[in-house]
Design a protein around this motif. Structure first.
Motif, mmCIF file in Angstrom:
data_model
loop_
_atom_site.group_PDB
_atom_site.id
_atom_site.type_symbol
_atom_site.label_atom_id
_atom_site.label_comp_id
_atom_site.label_asym_id
_atom_site.label_seq_id
_atom_site.Cartn_x
_atom_site.Cartn_y
_atom_site.Cartn_z
ATOM 1 N N VAL A 213 -0.896 -51.944 -2.717
ATOM 2 C CA VAL A 213 -1.200 -52.091 -4.146
ATOM 3 C C VAL A 213 -2.124 -53.284 -4.373
ATOM 4 C CG1 VAL A 213 -0.209 -52.546 -6.417
ATOM 5 C CG2 VAL A 213 0.954 -50.990 -4.858
ATOM 6 N N ALA A 214 -1.840 -54.412 -3.690
ATOM 7 C CA ALA A 214 -2.684 -55.596 -3.825
ATOM 8 C C ALA A 214 -4.099 -55.325 -3.329
ATOM 9 C CB ALA A 214 -2.066 -56.767 -3.073
ATOM 10 N N MET A 215 -4.207 -54.583 -2.235
ATOM 11 C CA MET A 215 -5.524 -54.265 -1.703
ATOM 12 C C MET A 215 -6.301 -53.378 -2.679
ATOM 13 S SD MET A 215 -6.713 -51.930 1.454
ATOM 14 C CE MET A 215 -6.456 -50.570 0.331
ATOM 15 N N ILE A 216 -5.620 -52.395 -3.279
ATOM 16 C CA ILE A 216 -6.279 -51.508 -4.242
ATOM 17 C C ILE A 216 -6.788 -52.302 -5.438
ATOM 18 C CG2 ILE A 216 -5.885 -49.624 -5.872
ATOM 19 C CD1 ILE A 216 -3.905 -48.468 -3.803
ATOM 20 N N LEU A 217 -5.943 -53.207 -5.955
ATOM 21 C CA LEU A 217 -6.360 -54.029 -7.089
ATOM 22 C C LEU A 217 -7.519 -54.940 -6.705
ATOM 23 C CD1 LEU A 217 -2.865 -55.023 -8.544
ATOM 24 C CD2 LEU A 217 -4.470 -53.337 -9.459
ATOM 25 N N GLY A 218 -7.471 -55.503 -5.485
ATOM 26 C CA GLY A 218 -8.561 -56.357 -5.033
ATOM 27 C C GLY A 218 -9.877 -55.612 -4.899
ATOM 28 N N VAL A 219 -9.813 -54.399 -4.359
ATOM 29 C CA VAL A 219 -11.027 -53.586 -4.242
ATOM 30 C C VAL A 219 -11.579 -53.241 -5.613
ATOM 31 C CG1 VAL A 219 -11.909 -51.342 -3.505
ATOM 32 C CG2 VAL A 219 -10.445 -52.653 -1.975
ATOM 33 N N PHE B 288 -17.247 -42.297 -8.363
ATOM 34 C CA PHE B 288 -16.660 -41.364 -7.400
ATOM 35 C C PHE B 288 -17.394 -41.414 -6.064
ATOM 36 C CE2 PHE B 288 -15.176 -39.104 -11.322
ATOM 37 C CZ PHE B 288 -13.818 -39.283 -11.087
ATOM 38 N N ARG B 289 -18.715 -41.583 -6.098
ATOM 39 C CA ARG B 289 -19.478 -41.666 -4.849
ATOM 40 C C ARG B 289 -19.107 -42.916 -4.062
ATOM 41 N NH1 ARG B 289 -24.019 -42.287 -6.898
ATOM 42 N NH2 ARG B 289 -24.397 -44.465 -6.386
ATOM 43 N N ARG B 290 -18.986 -44.041 -4.746
ATOM 44 C CA ARG B 290 -18.607 -45.278 -4.071
ATOM 45 C C ARG B 290 -17.186 -45.191 -3.513
ATOM 46 N NH1 ARG B 290 -21.533 -50.005 -4.848
ATOM 47 N NH2 ARG B 290 -23.360 -49.807 -6.196
ATOM 48 N N ALA B 291 -16.278 -44.575 -4.266
ATOM 49 C CA ALA B 291 -14.908 -44.429 -3.788
ATOM 50 C C ALA B 291 -14.856 -43.566 -2.531
ATOM 51 C CB ALA B 291 -14.038 -43.818 -4.884
ATOM 52 N N ASP B 292 -15.645 -42.488 -2.511
ATOM 53 C CA ASP B 292 -15.674 -41.616 -1.341
ATOM 54 C C ASP B 292 -16.266 -42.340 -0.136
ATOM 55 O OD1 ASP B 292 -15.330 -38.913 -0.181
ATOM 56 O OD2 ASP B 292 -17.516 -38.959 -0.042
ATOM 57 N N GLU B 293 -17.345 -43.096 -0.358
ATOM 58 C CA GLU B 293 -17.952 -43.854 0.741
ATOM 59 C C GLU B 293 -16.992 -44.912 1.277
ATOM 60 O OE1 GLU B 293 -21.467 -45.431 -0.954
ATOM 61 O OE2 GLU B 293 -22.619 -43.550 -0.839
ATOM 62 N N LEU B 294 -16.249 -45.562 0.388
ATOM 63 C CA LEU B 294 -15.288 -46.568 0.819
ATOM 64 C C LEU B 294 -14.161 -45.942 1.633
ATOM 65 C CD1 LEU B 294 -14.275 -49.492 0.751
ATOM 66 C CD2 LEU B 294 -13.124 -48.952 -1.407
ATOM 67 N N ALA B 295 -13.674 -44.784 1.190
ATOM 68 C CA ALA B 295 -12.604 -44.106 1.927
ATOM 69 C C ALA B 295 -13.060 -43.716 3.328
ATOM 70 C CB ALA B 295 -12.153 -42.867 1.150
ATOM 71 N N PHE C 291 -15.291 -54.227 -7.287
ATOM 72 C CA PHE C 291 -16.223 -53.197 -7.726
ATOM 73 C C PHE C 291 -16.792 -53.502 -9.115
ATOM 74 C CE2 PHE C 291 -14.944 -50.274 -4.358
ATOM 75 C CZ PHE C 291 -16.118 -49.576 -4.157
ATOM 76 N N ILE C 292 -16.164 -54.407 -9.869
ATOM 77 C CA ILE C 292 -16.616 -54.686 -11.227
ATOM 78 C C ILE C 292 -18.061 -55.171 -11.262
ATOM 79 C CG2 ILE C 292 -16.255 -56.165 -13.250
ATOM 80 C CD1 ILE C 292 -13.253 -55.989 -12.700
ATOM 81 N N PRO C 293 -18.452 -56.179 -10.446
ATOM 82 C CA PRO C 293 -19.862 -56.603 -10.469
ATOM 83 C C PRO C 293 -20.823 -55.489 -10.066
ATOM 84 C CG PRO C 293 -18.488 -58.223 -9.353
ATOM 85 C CD PRO C 293 -17.653 -57.008 -9.538
ATOM 86 N N ALA C 294 -20.429 -54.676 -9.087
ATOM 87 C CA ALA C 294 -21.307 -53.585 -8.651
ATOM 88 C C ALA C 294 -21.519 -52.578 -9.768
ATOM 89 C CB ALA C 294 -20.700 -52.893 -7.425
ATOM 90 N N PHE C 295 -20.446 -52.248 -10.492
ATOM 91 C CA PHE C 295 -20.579 -51.308 -11.603
ATOM 92 C C PHE C 295 -21.398 -51.908 -12.741
ATOM 93 C CE2 PHE C 295 -16.575 -49.086 -10.048
ATOM 94 C CZ PHE C 295 -17.288 -47.998 -9.567
ATOM 95 N N SER C 296 -21.272 -53.218 -12.949
ATOM 96 C CA SER C 296 -22.062 -53.869 -13.996
ATOM 97 C C SER C 296 -23.550 -53.768 -13.681
ATOM 98 C CB SER C 296 -21.643 -55.331 -14.135
ATOM 99 O OG SER C 296 -20.288 -55.441 -14.507
ATOM 100 N N GLU C 297 -23.906 -54.036 -12.425
ATOM 101 C CA GLU C 297 -25.307 -53.928 -12.029
ATOM 102 C C GLU C 297 -25.804 -52.492 -12.141
ATOM 103 O OE1 GLU C 297 -25.501 -55.522 -8.119
ATOM 104 O OE2 GLU C 297 -25.613 -57.603 -8.792
ATOM 105 N N GLU C 298 -24.975 -51.541 -11.685
ATOM 106 C CA GLU C 298 -25.395 -50.144 -11.726
ATOM 107 C C GLU C 298 -25.530 -49.648 -13.159
ATOM 108 O OE1 GLU C 298 -24.917 -46.312 -8.932
ATOM 109 O OE2 GLU C 298 -23.540 -47.996 -8.718
ATOM 110 N N ALA C 299 -24.612 -50.073 -14.040
ATOM 111 C CA ALA C 299 -24.701 -49.673 -15.442
ATOM 112 C C ALA C 299 -25.966 -50.210 -16.091
ATOM 113 C CB ALA C 299 -23.468 -50.151 -16.202
#
Length: 262
Positions: free
Chosen positions: A156-162, A212-219, A166-174
């Motif tokens: 759970v901690a790892m999921i929250l950390g990831v 969704f693309r980033r989540a799939d690549e991370l998995a 991702f917040i800065p990456a999504f900000s840049e992409e947005a």
């Protein structure tokens, strides 16, 4: 100084940066509780003063603390209008159909906006002054009691950390998508609600697809590196509080208690 998007860790040697991550996270929760407990204008002033003190101690600057709040101005305006139009009260300024505009609704909307804005400032300060690894470790320590009921706290901690990283990456992409849509004729700064509503769709859909693309690549990357769910016993870390940690926790606790009394 290089540009860093909202939600990015900023290195520093301030007192806030040097605090123990667990104490820092616990202090943030106490301050958040103080913000939620604020119910009077003196209480809001006290909470704002506490946040200003944290900003000064962190040496991050007002711009870093307020990053992201300006982008939410339309959302704040919507919250204000919704409270003004639907708040139940007997003192009504103007009534039309299902809308009941009132001064009490305006005050309620201002209180909600203040709470959300201060909570965002608090989150920005926490993420900007704590590295992702330290934040994950602090969250794992905070959730330690949940392991006795079978909750996989490391996962759970790892999921929250990831998610936080991702917040800065999504900000840049947005921002990149917004510029691209603006070049194609989208009018995000238009004052007409119909044009704003139409411009939201070409912005939201690509962001969801990118997520969704980033989540799939991370998995795929985690599977390729042999990631497996953590098993076995978890040892609780022993912490030694420094004077800054103890003073910070004490001040945040006193602020929270003061908000409960006001």
């Amino acid at each position: 100084m290089s540009f860093l998007p909202a939600g990015s860790y900023r290195e520093g040697d301030s007192v806030l940066h040097k605090m123990d991550p667990f104490c820092k996270l616990l202090s943030a929760f106490l301050l958040l509780a103080a913000v939620i407990l604020s119910n009077t204008f003196p209480g809001y002033g006290l909470a704002a003063g506490g946040l200003l003190a944290v900003i000064l101690v962190s040496r991050l600057g007002l711009g870093t603390a307020l990053s992201g709040v300006k982008r939410m101005r339309f959302f704040f305006c919507l919250i204000l209008l919704m409270n003004m139009a639907f708040y139940e009260t007997e003192q009504i300024w103007w009534k039309w159909w299902i809308f009941r505009f009132s001064g009490d609704g305006l005050v309620q909307g201002m209180q909600v906006v203040l709470r959300v804005a201060m909570a965002m400032v608090l989150g920005n300060l926490l993420v900007s002054a704590t590295s992702p690894l330290e934040l994950v470790g602090a969250m794992e320590s905070l959730m330690y009691p949940l392991k006795f009921i079978g909750v996989p706290i490391r996962d759970v901690a790892m999921i929250l950390g990831v998610a936080i990283q991702f917040i800065p990456a999504f900000s840049e992409e947005a921002e990149m998508i917004r510029r691209a849509q603006t070049a194609r004729g989208a009018r995000f700064e238009s004052r007409r609600l119909t044009e704003k509503a139409k411009s939201i769709v070409p912005l939201v859909v690509p962001i969801f697809l990118a997520a969704f693309r980033r989540a799939d690549e991370l998995a795929i990357a985690m599977e390729a590196r042999g990631y497996r769910r953590t098993k076995g016993k978890l040892g609780r870390r022993r912490r030694r509080l420094s004077p800054a940690d103890a003073i910070g926790l004490l001040l945040c606790g006193l602020l929270c208690a003061a908000e409960a009394v006001l």
